[in-house]
Write a protein that holds these residues in place. Structure first.
Motif, short mmCIF file in Angstrom:
data_model
loop_
_atom_site.label_atom_id
_atom_site.label_comp_id
_atom_site.label_asym_id
_atom_site.label_seq_id
_atom_site.Cartn_x
_atom_site.Cartn_y
_atom_site.Cartn_z
N UNK A 58 -2.56 15.91 49.58
CA UNK A 58 -2.32 14.96 48.49
C UNK A 58 -3.33 15.26 47.39
N UNK A 59 -2.84 15.64 46.24
CA UNK A 59 -3.70 15.88 45.08
C UNK A 59 -3.58 14.71 44.12
N UNK A 60 -4.67 13.99 43.93
CA UNK A 60 -4.62 12.79 43.09
C UNK A 60 -4.66 13.20 41.63
N UNK A 61 -3.59 12.90 40.91
CA UNK A 61 -3.49 13.17 39.48
C UNK A 61 -3.55 11.83 38.74
N UNK A 62 -2.63 11.58 37.83
CA UNK A 62 -2.63 10.35 37.05
C UNK A 62 -1.36 10.30 36.21
N UNK A 63 -0.95 9.10 35.83
CA UNK A 63 0.17 9.00 34.90
C UNK A 63 -0.22 9.60 33.54
N UNK A 64 -1.53 9.78 33.31
CA UNK A 64 -1.97 10.45 32.08
C UNK A 64 -1.45 11.88 32.00
N UNK A 65 -0.99 12.42 33.14
CA UNK A 65 -0.43 13.78 33.15
C UNK A 65 0.83 13.88 32.32
N UNK A 66 1.50 12.76 32.07
CA UNK A 66 2.81 12.79 31.42
C UNK A 66 2.78 12.43 29.94
N UNK A 67 1.57 12.21 29.41
CA UNK A 67 1.45 11.88 27.99
C UNK A 67 0.35 12.74 27.38
N UNK A 68 0.43 13.06 26.09
CA UNK A 68 -0.59 13.91 25.45
C UNK A 68 -1.88 13.14 25.21
N UNK A 69 -2.83 13.30 26.13
CA UNK A 69 -4.08 12.54 26.04
C UNK A 69 -5.29 13.40 26.36
N UNK A 70 -5.51 14.48 25.65
CA UNK A 70 -6.76 15.23 25.73
C UNK A 70 -6.99 15.96 27.03
N UNK A 71 -8.25 16.28 27.28
CA UNK A 71 -8.60 17.11 28.43
C UNK A 71 -8.28 16.42 29.74
#
Length: 257
Positions: free
Chosen positions: A134-147
């Motif tokens: 399980x690699x914990x990512x984020x919903x931020x992966x789906x929107x253009x929000x920097x590094x």
């Protein structure tokens, strides 16, 4: 009994995974930088659930730290059956406000460490024809929000790509994409949270329960909450240029203060 290794295990989502997996009867290897907190957590989980809990002090922002965890994952006499790559952090400030050294450290932890640890774990899992990551990512992966968002987008693409390559091996890989979770994440980054609406907050234990169900179903991507599933559905339909403007404003509104 099976063994799970969790990075960033002493707080937040990592600690929730540790509680859940210990409760399910898994032996644990807990990885973090703070040895005192690790040992306190290990003692508590062992006493409460009767599982074996070992600790590994490692800083995944360094080559030595990553190598330490790689070595444990490569131990064929004590195999790890489930890897949870949870370690991560946020940087306060917009692009060019954050020192380049901090940006590179984020990529080291979010991308290089995930790549190397997943690779080492999967080698043995494929040989044994069982295991999961399980690699914990984020919903931020789906929107253009920097590094931060870019690094989490890499985690999603990498995880789903490897899951496809390993289809039929009985090794499951899943990218977990939560939204705002009540953890130490924002406090450590020096970010204010008072202006984040209550409805956007998720409970770490409930999030992990949903994630484990998705992993058991064989999903390669988990967005474990109906509210965020709906938001991501809207994000997919919105034009990228419009979405970029909205998420930039949202980042300033709900992000660092």
């Amino acid at each position: 009994m099976t063994t799970a290794l969790i990075t960033g295990a002493t707080a937040g989502i990592g600690a929730a995974f540790a509680r859940r997996l210990a409760g399910d009867g898994h032996n644990l290897v807990l990885v973090a930088r703070n040895e005192k907190r690790l040992r306190e957590q290990a003692t508590e989980l062992h006493d409460r659930h009767g599982v074996e809990v070992s600790v590994l002090v490692a800083d995944l922002a360094t080559d030595d730290g990553i190598a330490t965890v790689e070595k444990r994952l490569g131990d064929r006499t004590h195999p790890v059956d489930l890897l949870v790559n949870n370690a991560g952090f946020g940087n306060k400030g917009e692009f060019l406000e954050v020192p380049m050294a901090d940006e590179l450290t984020m990529l080291k932890v979010h991308c290089e460490a995930v790549l190397r640890l997943t690779s080492e774990a999967v080698k043995g899992m494929r040989e044994r024809r069982r295991g999961g990551v399980v690699n914990v990512a984020s919903v931020a992966a789906f929107v253009p929000r920097g590094t931060y968002g870019a690094s989490k987008a890499w985690v999603v693409q990498f995880t789903q790509g490897v899951a496809r390559d390993l289809a039929g091996s009985n090794v499951r890989l899943m990218a977990l994409c939560p939204g705002f979770v009540r953890t130490e994440f924002h406090e450590r980054a020096g970010m204010g949270t008072d202006n984040i609406p209550d409805w956007m907050w998720l409970d770490a234990d409930k999030l992990v329960d949903a994630a484990m169900k998705d992993l058991a179903r064989g999903k390669s991507l988990s967005v474990p909450d109906p509210r965020y599933k709906a938001l991501m559905g809207v994000a997919k339909l919105a034009p990228r240029n419009l979405l970029g403007g909205i998420t930039s404003k949202t980042g300033r509104k709900y992000g660092p203060q």
